[in-house]
Structure formats: structure tokens, C-alpha cells
Design a protein around this motif. Structure first.
Motif, PDB file in Angstrom:
ATOM      1  N   GLU A  32      40.969  33.943  49.427  1.00 11.96           N
ATOM      2  CA  GLU A  32      39.554  33.648  49.606  1.00 11.96           C
ATOM      3  C   GLU A  32      38.890  34.882  50.201  1.00 11.96           C
ATOM      4  O   GLU A  32      39.473  35.577  51.033  1.00 11.96           O
ATOM      5  N   ARG A  33      37.657  35.152  49.783  1.00 12.99           N
ATOM      6  CA  ARG A  33      36.948  36.366  50.188  1.00 12.99           C
ATOM      7  C   ARG A  33      36.905  36.535  51.706  1.00 12.99           C
ATOM      8  O   ARG A  33      37.151  37.614  52.235  1.00 12.99           O
ATOM      9  N   SER A  34      36.595  35.467  52.418  1.00 14.47           N
ATOM     10  CA  SER A  34      36.473  35.562  53.875  1.00 14.47           C
ATOM     11  C   SER A  34      37.780  36.006  54.528  1.00 14.47           C
ATOM     12  O   SER A  34      37.773  36.786  55.483  1.00 14.47           O
ATOM     13  N   VAL A  75      37.835  43.286  44.264  1.00 14.53           N
ATOM     14  CA  VAL A  75      37.086  42.646  43.187  1.00 14.53           C
ATOM     15  C   VAL A  75      37.035  41.159  43.512  1.00 14.53           C
ATOM     16  O   VAL A  75      38.080  40.533  43.719  1.00 14.53           O
ATOM     17  N   THR A  76      35.820  40.616  43.587  1.00 18.26           N
ATOM     18  CA  THR A  76      35.652  39.186  43.802  1.00 18.26           C
ATOM     19  C   THR A  76      35.261  38.561  42.475  1.00 18.26           C
ATOM     20  O   THR A  76      34.243  38.921  41.879  1.00 18.26           O
ATOM     21  N   HIS A  77      36.076  37.649  42.006  1.00 23.01           N
ATOM     22  CA  HIS A  77      35.873  37.007  40.714  1.00 23.01           C
ATOM     23  C   HIS A  77      34.862  35.867  40.847  1.00 23.01           C
ATOM     24  O   HIS A  77      34.630  35.366  41.948  1.00 23.01           O
ATOM     25  N   PRO A  78      34.270  35.428  39.744  1.00 21.46           N
ATOM     26  CA  PRO A  78      33.296  34.339  39.805  1.00 21.46           C
ATOM     27  C   PRO A  78      33.830  33.060  40.451  1.00 21.46           C
ATOM     28  O   PRO A  78      33.065  32.280  40.986  1.00 21.46           O
ATOM     29  N   THR A  82      39.041  36.848  45.902  1.00 17.89           N
ATOM     30  CA  THR A  82      38.923  38.298  46.050  1.00 17.89           C
ATOM     31  C   THR A  82      40.305  38.919  45.975  1.00 17.89           C
ATOM     32  O   THR A  82      41.239  38.455  46.628  1.00 17.89           O
ATOM     33  N   CYS A  83      40.418  39.982  45.180  1.00 17.55           N
ATOM     34  CA  CYS A  83      41.688  40.695  45.030  1.00 17.55           C
ATOM     35  C   CYS A  83      41.519  42.142  45.467  1.00 17.55           C
ATOM     36  O   CYS A  83      40.510  42.776  45.154  1.00 17.55           O
TER      37      CYS A  83
END
Length: 106
Positions: A32-34, A75-78, A82-83
Motif C-alpha cells: 500500500e502506498r502509505s 510506481v503507484t498503479h491505479p 505502490t511498487c
């Protein structure tokens, strides 16, 4: 017959993409992005330096720390995952004017 090959090829690509996403998540490169941002800030002291949108509606960001010299590209995907796709050392912020024409080395 061509339709069957096309369908088979698309199915194969979908399986490869799913396997790659699973592999990346299992290797702690995606989350997760956070969580990713918290780790970059907490462990490496990195903060966001730039942001842009990729052709596939993914968000590409660069995080870096002038103090530690580390940098990470994410890169955060739709889907919100986030990778981390690249990382390194010796980060240096550069502020320079681009030449009037891309072929001009001045």
C-alpha cells in the motif's frame, strides 16, 4: 484459427502480468502506498522530489534524501499498490536550464 491464437496470446500475457505482480509483492517491492512512503521516510529519510503520470495512468514518483544520498523511484498503479522499481545512492539535486534546442549541448 487466428482468433484462437490471439486469445491464447492475450491469456498468456495476462498470466505473466499476474505472476509478475505476485512476485513483486512477495519480494516486498510492492505494498500500500502509505506503507511504502512511511518506510522511505523512516528508514532512509527520503521525501518526494518529483512526480509524473505514466501512459497507463500509473503515478511515477522519485523520492530522495540529500542527507543520506539515497533515492528511490516508485510506481503507484491505479489499484493503489505502490511498487519500488529502482533505487540507488549518491543522489544530487540538479538545477540547470535546458538548452533552447535538445541538440544544443550548451
Amino acid at each position: 484459427m487466428k482468433k484462437q491464437y490471439l486469445a491464447l496470446s492475450l491469456g498468456f500475457v495476462a498470466v505473466l502480468a499476474a505472476a509478475q505482480a505476485t512476485y513483486a509483492q512477495n519480494n516486498n517491492r510492492c505494498a500500500e502506498r502509505s506503507k511504502v512512503i512511511e518506510r522511505l521516510a523512516g528508514k532512509f529519510g527520503e521525501s518526494r522530489q518529483s512526480i509524473g503520470m505514466a501512459a497507463n495512468n500509473s503515478i511515477v514518483e522519485m523520492y530522495a534524501s540529500e542527507e543520506t544520498g539515497t533515492w528511490t523511484i516508485t510506481v503507484t498503479h491505479p489499484n493503489g499498490i505502490t511498487c519500488m522499481v529502482a533505487a540507488g545512492n549518491a543522489y544530487e539535486a540538479v538545477e540547470e536550464q535546458l538548452p533552447a534546442s535538445l541538440g544544443d549541448p550548451a
